[in-house]
Motif scaffolding. Structure first.
Motif, mmCIF file in Angstrom:
data_model
loop_
_atom_site.group_PDB
_atom_site.id
_atom_site.type_symbol
_atom_site.label_atom_id
_atom_site.label_comp_id
_atom_site.label_asym_id
_atom_site.label_seq_id
_atom_site.Cartn_x
_atom_site.Cartn_y
_atom_site.Cartn_z
ATOM 1 N N ARG A 80 0.802 -1.227 0.000
ATOM 2 C CA ARG A 80 0.000 0.000 0.000
ATOM 3 C C ARG A 80 0.832 1.273 0.000
ATOM 4 N NH1 ARG A 80 -4.978 -1.139 4.116
ATOM 5 N NH2 ARG A 80 -6.175 -2.435 2.684
ATOM 6 N N ASP A 81 1.976 1.227 0.640
ATOM 7 C CA ASP A 81 2.738 2.477 0.733
ATOM 8 C C ASP A 81 4.203 2.216 0.388
ATOM 9 O OD1 ASP A 81 4.358 1.998 3.291
ATOM 10 O OD2 ASP A 81 2.314 1.744 4.045
ATOM 11 N N PRO A 82 4.949 3.283 0.097
ATOM 12 C CA PRO A 82 6.353 3.138 -0.328
ATOM 13 C C PRO A 82 7.233 2.429 0.707
ATOM 14 C CG PRO A 82 5.577 5.348 -0.826
ATOM 15 C CD PRO A 82 4.499 4.691 -0.016
ATOM 16 N N ALA A 83 7.028 2.681 1.984
ATOM 17 C CA ALA A 83 7.856 2.046 3.011
ATOM 18 C C ALA A 83 7.618 0.534 3.033
ATOM 19 C CB ALA A 83 7.568 2.644 4.382
ATOM 20 N N GLU A 84 6.367 0.151 2.924
ATOM 21 C CA GLU A 84 6.019 -1.267 2.895
ATOM 22 C C GLU A 84 6.592 -1.915 1.640
ATOM 23 O OE1 GLU A 84 2.020 -3.135 4.278
ATOM 24 O OE2 GLU A 84 1.823 -2.723 2.125
ATOM 25 N N ARG A 85 6.455 -1.248 0.524
ATOM 26 C CA ARG A 85 6.986 -1.770 -0.745
ATOM 27 C C ARG A 85 8.506 -1.943 -0.663
ATOM 28 N NH1 ARG A 85 5.816 -2.859 -5.679
ATOM 29 N NH2 ARG A 85 3.676 -2.162 -5.603
ATOM 30 N N GLU A 86 9.177 -0.975 -0.060
ATOM 31 C CA GLU A 86 10.633 -1.068 0.080
ATOM 32 C C GLU A 86 11.018 -2.259 0.959
ATOM 33 O OE1 GLU A 86 14.481 1.515 1.641
ATOM 34 O OE2 GLU A 86 12.537 2.515 1.452
#
Length: 183
Positions: A80-86
């Protein structure tokens, strides 16, 4: 007429050939006692080697493909968000790198394991060290996946039941195709 008294050692000479001969024979016979245990160990080694060949050739490579083509992609698409994706991207990169390392080590070890499965000694001098390296790497990989990635994947995929269902369908389709159709 006086007859010379025969030399005692000359009379015993034929028996001297037999005295002490049993020590070497007994040593060999005692070695024979080890043979059943060694034969059992050899048969166990052949069984483990055969099972290991089947495991890597039929299970491990397929498992890696499923993770990389279905699970990792599903989790990445569901972030859902960039931090999670990273976080997911970093874990996927590490796990995929470990897959390649395991596969590379297996490629090197496979001929030696095949020799053991055939009842022959492995030709490689570092066979034991390479086996330890592969097992250690896979233990580390499994621990990382079980303790870090799968709980994260579960949390991410459970947010949307359709994402979990899509992964289930992808795995079902993969398992219904002949093994070579997806590799």
């Amino acid at each position: 007429m006086n007859r010379p008294v025969p030399d005692a050692s000359a009379e015993d000479a034929p028996l001297q050939e037999f005295r002490g001969a049993h020590a070497g024979i007994l040593e060999g016979v005692h070695g024979l006692r080890e043979l059943p245990a060694l034969a059992a160990a050899m048969e166990r080694a052949r069984g483990i080697a055969t099972a290991t060949l089947d495991l890597f050739d039929q299970v491990v490579l397929r498992h890696h493909a499923e993770e990389e083509q279905d699970l990792f992609d599903a989790v990445l698409r569901s972030c859902r968000d960039p931090a999670e994706r990273e976080q997911v991207t970093d874990l996927v990169a590490l796990l995929t790198s470990q897959h390649r390392q395991v596969e590379e080590l297996w490629t090197k070890l496979r001929p030696a394991v095949s020799r053991v499965a055939a009842g022959k000694a492995p030709a490689e001098a570092l066979f034991g060290a390479e086996v330890d390296r592969l097992v250690g790497l896979y233990e580390q990989h499994a621990r990382r996946e079980e303790e870090e990635f799968l709980p994260l994947a579960d949390r991410i995929l459970r947010r949307n039941p359709n994402h979990m269902a899509a992964l289930g369908v992808a795995l079902h389709v993969r398992h219904t195709l002949p093994p070579r159709a997806y590799i």
